[in-house]
Write a protein that holds these residues in place. Sequence first.
Motif, PDB file in Angstrom:
ATOM      1  N   PHE A  38       0.765  -1.281   0.049  1.00  0.00           N
ATOM      2  CA  PHE A  38       0.058  -0.033   0.152  1.00  0.00           C
ATOM      3  C   PHE A  38       0.879   1.146   0.132  1.00  0.00           C
ATOM      4  O   PHE A  38       1.966   1.358   0.817  1.00  0.00           O
ATOM      5  CB  PHE A  38      -0.964  -0.040   1.234  1.00  0.00           C
ATOM      6  CG  PHE A  38      -1.356   1.467   1.259  1.00  0.00           C
ATOM      7  CD1 PHE A  38      -2.666   1.878   0.639  1.00  0.00           C
ATOM      8  CD2 PHE A  38      -1.048   2.202   2.459  1.00  0.00           C
ATOM      9  CE1 PHE A  38      -3.201   3.186   0.794  1.00  0.00           C
ATOM     10  CE2 PHE A  38      -1.675   3.544   2.506  1.00  0.00           C
ATOM     11  CZ  PHE A  38      -2.767   3.943   1.776  1.00  0.00           C
ATOM     12  N   TYR A  39       0.426   2.346  -0.692  1.00  0.00           N
ATOM     13  CA  TYR A  39       1.074   3.696  -0.820  1.00  0.00           C
ATOM     14  C   TYR A  39       0.097   4.535  -1.244  1.00  0.00           C
ATOM     15  O   TYR A  39      -0.467   4.350  -2.317  1.00  0.00           O
ATOM     16  CB  TYR A  39       2.357   3.424  -1.756  1.00  0.00           C
ATOM     17  CG  TYR A  39       3.006   4.799  -1.982  1.00  0.00           C
ATOM     18  CD1 TYR A  39       3.849   5.376  -1.139  1.00  0.00           C
ATOM     19  CD2 TYR A  39       2.801   5.479  -3.160  1.00  0.00           C
ATOM     20  CE1 TYR A  39       4.712   6.493  -1.381  1.00  0.00           C
ATOM     21  CE2 TYR A  39       3.423   6.706  -3.599  1.00  0.00           C
ATOM     22  CZ  TYR A  39       4.485   7.124  -2.533  1.00  0.00           C
ATOM     23  OH  TYR A  39       5.015   8.310  -2.707  1.00  0.00           O
ATOM     24  N   PHE A  57      -4.567  -2.775   3.675  1.00  0.00           N
ATOM     25  CA  PHE A  57      -3.562  -3.303   3.561  1.00  0.00           C
ATOM     26  C   PHE A  57      -3.677  -4.788   3.303  1.00  0.00           C
ATOM     27  O   PHE A  57      -4.633  -5.453   3.862  1.00  0.00           O
ATOM     28  CB  PHE A  57      -2.703  -3.212   5.016  1.00  0.00           C
ATOM     29  CG  PHE A  57      -2.137  -1.977   5.186  1.00  0.00           C
ATOM     30  CD1 PHE A  57      -0.881  -1.556   4.662  1.00  0.00           C
ATOM     31  CD2 PHE A  57      -2.716  -1.072   6.199  1.00  0.00           C
ATOM     32  CE1 PHE A  57      -0.549  -0.181   4.930  1.00  0.00           C
ATOM     33  CE2 PHE A  57      -2.342   0.384   6.536  1.00  0.00           C
ATOM     34  CZ  PHE A  57      -1.095   0.468   6.002  1.00  0.00           C
ATOM     35  N   PHE A  58      -2.985  -5.341   2.419  1.00  0.00           N
ATOM     36  CA  PHE A  58      -3.171  -6.675   2.381  1.00  0.00           C
ATOM     37  C   PHE A  58      -2.655  -7.451   3.429  1.00  0.00           C
ATOM     38  O   PHE A  58      -1.507  -7.016   3.930  1.00  0.00           O
ATOM     39  CB  PHE A  58      -2.244  -7.119   1.056  1.00  0.00           C
ATOM     40  CG  PHE A  58      -2.632  -8.963   0.783  1.00  0.00           C
ATOM     41  CD1 PHE A  58      -3.605  -9.483   0.280  1.00  0.00           C
ATOM     42  CD2 PHE A  58      -1.424  -9.559   1.210  1.00  0.00           C
ATOM     43  CE1 PHE A  58      -3.774 -10.957   0.287  1.00  0.00           C
ATOM     44  CE2 PHE A  58      -1.464 -11.019   1.172  1.00  0.00           C
ATOM     45  CZ  PHE A  58      -2.577 -11.566   0.522  1.00  0.00           C
ATOM     46  N   PRO A  59      -3.305  -8.416   4.200  1.00  0.00           N
ATOM     47  CA  PRO A  59      -2.880  -8.971   5.478  1.00  0.00           C
ATOM     48  C   PRO A  59      -1.420  -9.223   5.407  1.00  0.00           C
ATOM     49  O   PRO A  59      -0.604 -10.002   4.608  1.00  0.00           O
ATOM     50  CB  PRO A  59      -3.886 -10.223   5.525  1.00  0.00           C
ATOM     51  CG  PRO A  59      -5.043  -9.824   4.860  1.00  0.00           C
ATOM     52  CD  PRO A  59      -4.372  -9.058   3.628  1.00  0.00           C
ATOM     53  N   GLY A  60      -0.693  -8.778   6.750  1.00  0.00           N
ATOM     54  CA  GLY A  60       0.661  -9.110   6.484  1.00  0.00           C
ATOM     55  C   GLY A  60       1.572  -8.017   6.282  1.00  0.00           C
ATOM     56  O   GLY A  60       2.609  -7.877   6.614  1.00  0.00           O
ATOM     57  N   THR A  61       1.046  -6.917   5.200  1.00  0.00           N
ATOM     58  CA  THR A  61       1.661  -5.735   4.690  1.00  0.00           C
ATOM     59  C   THR A  61       1.600  -4.786   5.467  1.00  0.00           C
ATOM     60  O   THR A  61       2.495  -3.799   5.364  1.00  0.00           O
ATOM     61  CB  THR A  61       1.360  -5.629   3.274  1.00  0.00           C
ATOM     62  OG1 THR A  61       0.059  -5.106   3.332  1.00  0.00           O
ATOM     63  CG2 THR A  61       1.371  -7.071   2.474  1.00  0.00           C
ATOM     64  N   LYS A 162      10.501   8.438  -7.837  1.00  0.00           N
ATOM     65  CA  LYS A 162      11.880   8.510  -6.899  1.00  0.00           C
ATOM     66  C   LYS A 162      11.209   8.683  -5.367  1.00  0.00           C
ATOM     67  O   LYS A 162      11.653   7.990  -4.548  1.00  0.00           O
ATOM     68  CB  LYS A 162      12.535   9.550  -7.138  1.00  0.00           C
ATOM     69  CG  LYS A 162      13.623   9.359  -8.236  1.00  0.00           C
ATOM     70  CD  LYS A 162      14.335  10.854  -8.252  1.00  0.00           C
ATOM     71  CE  LYS A 162      15.667  10.467  -9.189  1.00  0.00           C
ATOM     72  NZ  LYS A 162      16.380  11.722  -9.731  1.00  0.00           N
ATOM     73  N   LYS A 163      10.254   9.409  -5.142  1.00  0.00           N
ATOM     74  CA  LYS A 163       9.714   9.630  -3.934  1.00  0.00           C
ATOM     75  C   LYS A 163       9.064   8.170  -3.376  1.00  0.00           C
ATOM     76  O   LYS A 163       9.440   7.927  -2.133  1.00  0.00           O
ATOM     77  CB  LYS A 163       8.222  10.603  -4.040  1.00  0.00           C
ATOM     78  CG  LYS A 163       7.703  10.879  -2.578  1.00  0.00           C
ATOM     79  CD  LYS A 163       6.916  12.068  -2.697  1.00  0.00           C
ATOM     80  CE  LYS A 163       6.041  12.257  -1.283  1.00  0.00           C
ATOM     81  NZ  LYS A 163       4.835  12.752  -1.627  1.00  0.00           N
ATOM     82  N   ARG A 164       8.396   7.512  -4.454  1.00  0.00           N
ATOM     83  CA  ARG A 164       8.062   6.398  -3.789  1.00  0.00           C
ATOM     84  C   ARG A 164       8.924   5.172  -3.569  1.00  0.00           C
ATOM     85  O   ARG A 164       8.942   4.203  -2.482  1.00  0.00           O
ATOM     86  CB  ARG A 164       7.105   5.697  -4.982  1.00  0.00           C
ATOM     87  CG  ARG A 164       6.670   4.220  -4.819  1.00  0.00           C
ATOM     88  CD  ARG A 164       5.709   3.768  -3.528  1.00  0.00           C
ATOM     89  NE  ARG A 164       5.225   2.792  -3.546  1.00  0.00           N
ATOM     90  CZ  ARG A 164       5.837   1.511  -2.877  1.00  0.00           C
ATOM     91  NH1 ARG A 164       6.744   1.908  -1.981  1.00  0.00           N
ATOM     92  NH2 ARG A 164       5.110   0.262  -2.870  1.00  0.00           N
ATOM     93  N   MET A 165      10.052   5.078  -4.517  1.00  0.00           N
ATOM     94  CA  MET A 165      10.846   4.189  -4.301  1.00  0.00           C
ATOM     95  C   MET A 165      12.447   4.254  -3.635  1.00  0.00           C
ATOM     96  O   MET A 165      13.340   3.517  -3.686  1.00  0.00           O
ATOM     97  CB  MET A 165      11.255   3.477  -5.905  1.00  0.00           C
ATOM     98  CG  MET A 165       9.974   3.039  -6.666  1.00  0.00           C
ATOM     99  SD  MET A 165       9.033   1.646  -5.816  1.00  0.00           S
ATOM    100  CE  MET A 165      10.294   0.316  -6.136  1.00  0.00           C
ATOM    101  N   THR A 166      12.468   5.672  -3.063  1.00  0.00           N
ATOM    102  CA  THR A 166      13.731   5.804  -2.432  1.00  0.00           C
ATOM    103  C   THR A 166      13.567   5.434  -1.009  1.00  0.00           C
ATOM    104  O   THR A 166      12.905   6.105  -0.174  1.00  0.00           O
ATOM    105  CB  THR A 166      14.077   7.235  -2.712  1.00  0.00           C
ATOM    106  OG1 THR A 166      14.232   7.623  -4.045  1.00  0.00           O
ATOM    107  CG2 THR A 166      15.569   7.442  -2.042  1.00  0.00           C
ATOM    108  N   LEU A 251       1.431   5.760 -10.904  1.00  0.00           N
ATOM    109  CA  LEU A 251       2.684   6.552 -10.536  1.00  0.00           C
ATOM    110  C   LEU A 251       3.133   7.029 -11.700  1.00  0.00           C
ATOM    111  O   LEU A 251       3.745   8.324 -11.898  1.00  0.00           O
ATOM    112  CB  LEU A 251       3.808   5.827  -9.778  1.00  0.00           C
ATOM    113  CG  LEU A 251       3.803   5.227  -8.496  1.00  0.00           C
ATOM    114  CD1 LEU A 251       4.955   4.414  -8.058  1.00  0.00           C
ATOM    115  CD2 LEU A 251       3.671   6.609  -7.711  1.00  0.00           C
ATOM    116  N   GLU A 252       3.230   6.665 -12.995  1.00  0.00           N
ATOM    117  CA  GLU A 252       3.613   6.895 -14.179  1.00  0.00           C
ATOM    118  C   GLU A 252       2.818   8.047 -15.062  1.00  0.00           C
ATOM    119  O   GLU A 252       3.248   8.624 -15.846  1.00  0.00           O
ATOM    120  CB  GLU A 252       4.244   5.933 -15.014  1.00  0.00           C
ATOM    121  CG  GLU A 252       5.386   5.178 -14.171  1.00  0.00           C
ATOM    122  CD  GLU A 252       6.384   4.482 -15.369  1.00  0.00           C
ATOM    123  OE1 GLU A 252       7.450   5.189 -15.576  1.00  0.00           O
ATOM    124  OE2 GLU A 252       6.006   3.464 -15.470  1.00  0.00           O
TER     125      GLU A 252
END
Lengths: 267, 413
Positions: A38-39, A57-61, A162-166, A251-252
């Motif tokens: 989730f983001y 949230f998928f359970p566990g995540t 970048k914001k998501r993946m840094t 995102l894209e």
Amino acid sequence: MHEVRTQTVPTLGGRLDITVNVAGKGDPVVYLHSAGGFYWDDFLDGLADNHTVYAPFFPGTQPDVPEGIEQLDELWDAVLAYDDLLDGLGLESTKLIGHSFGGLLASELAAQRRRGIEKLVLISPIGLYNDDHPYTCANWCALSFDQILETLFYDADTPRVKKRMTPPSDPDAAALWTRDFIWTLGCTGKLIWPIPDKGLNKRIHRITAPSLVVWGEDDALIPTAYAEEFKAALPNADLFWLSQCGHEPPLEQTEKLAERVATFFAA
Amino acid sequence: MKIAAFHLMPYRDLPEDFDKTHDSAWFTLPFESVADRKLCAEYYNHTLDELTYAAEVGFDGVCTNEHHQNAYGFMVNPNMMGSVLARATRGKETAIIQMGETSVFLNPPNRVAEEYAMLDCISEGRMVAGFPVGLGGDFAYSYGMAPMEQRGRYREAHALIKKAWTEKEQFAWNGKYYQLPMVNLWPKPYQEPHPPVWVPGNASPSTWDFVTENNYCYCYLTYFGAKGAGTIVNGYWDKVEEAGLDRNPYRMGYLVPVGVSATDESAEAEYGRHIEYFYHKLLHMPEQYLLPPGHMTHSSLEFLLKKRPFPSYDELNNYKYKHFEENEFLVTGSAATVVDKLKSIIKRLNVGNLMILPQFGSMPHEQTMENIERIGKDVLPHLKGIWDDEGWENHWWPQNAAPNKPSKKNKAA
């Protein structure tokens, strides 16, 4: 930016609490995230301008609740947990969006709840399989982080990506960030390993909701041939291609995706 | 002290530029692109000859192991090798140490209970039952099971196997992963109630819990040298203490490549390129192949990411013989130096069951045989008595393999 609150809903007879991120006001939309977790991105934030967005949230995540995944042994457990979740949220009827792994779950849920799903949006979903276009969980689980960036995105250098993946710069925080990233892949992978072909093709005909399939033309993770496969298998579906876009349209191609989804929901 | 010879059975003749021309020696490497079928036949037979010879020159045991779909070590069924070795050493007191058949790779896993029982019979009670969790990549990629299920399946397979060995009547098994209407083992293991159990591990604290709960022997099979082994080994011994168990060194196994040379100076020329081949070619793989997401428990994953107890594979690629030697990734030198270094490792890590890799990387057969002979003649005799004066009993040694020399303490008891 909308304020995102959380709500916890008991499912599976009280064995599993699912936490849902909720924001906005209006007609409900349920959003099921991808295997990346989730983001809260600009796409969801835009959606919340006119809808009440429910993004579990998928359970566990959910960070710090890793044990949730222990209640799910197979895909069917997850479908029933989400079925309970929608009941628990009081959503007799709702629009539903799923991305990638979430697209598989959304398809299964729509085939299960049938008329309880008004409209279905599948963004680069997994779940169908054709020997001519092989893909496995190794496509995303056996990659280095750099390869993930190369594979997931048309352009990994945009500000949103970048914001998501840094990861955070603090080493301890980065370790936890990486832990959560890997664990999330593990939780989602548990139900679809080693190949996400778990019988959706035998159930997809049950979906009654008008559907929109969205695919990035430059998706290097899941073969784009599955765009047509989904369109053909769904009883009533349109297909929308996004150019200059990999596996992550929210995102894209945030604006183009938002616009097309809004049109689809309004129709 | 018990010292066994361990073999990985690697592909010994990969092309010189292999790591430049191929992405991985594991999982995705096409056999035809580098391998020769006739050479493979030789390797299997050389491996059997080498381990048999190790038994002749005085090693206490011989160890086999299981991996899949790689050039690193393709002893895909260790019990096939173990049964040849059991037969070849009949009449000796050599332990047949299976490190081992990986229960979660077989379905149903009571097949392992059967094969181990059979091998224990062939060896007439000389077998150690290894219970590897299995490499994450083998489980997830070679054998197609969800990484997150590996530990659950492992624990269930272990419980099923143990019950199959010890239960007097046939029984039904209704597990989460396995369901069997009639479990009724033929034969039962030669050793009663069952062979000793060793559990190989590399970094997961969750494996320590399993080992201490069951009072087994933990074998730290690391690629990263005894100098850096402290974090893991101390973690294990702390767990042993927490569980209220004693610091009996026979609770601990440790594996190390060893090369004996005429002098310390001649060791590099003899073994340098072979250990570099091991790290640069046989361990050439994308790091994430080893740890598919979900393979480690949440807490073990955090432990690994925060502590970073190991160098990355990229770093390994830059290391040369000197680094490996200095950090005790391998032990080389004259026999006297090797004895000193091994003594130091044994004492530091509190190891009772040492496993030596006398063949590593590209070492050819003749050189391996010579190395085995030197170790047997000039090294083993100086190590075997190490723990005798402390009087520990090796409860994890097969009943019909050579017993420890009775120490004063044991005699008194």
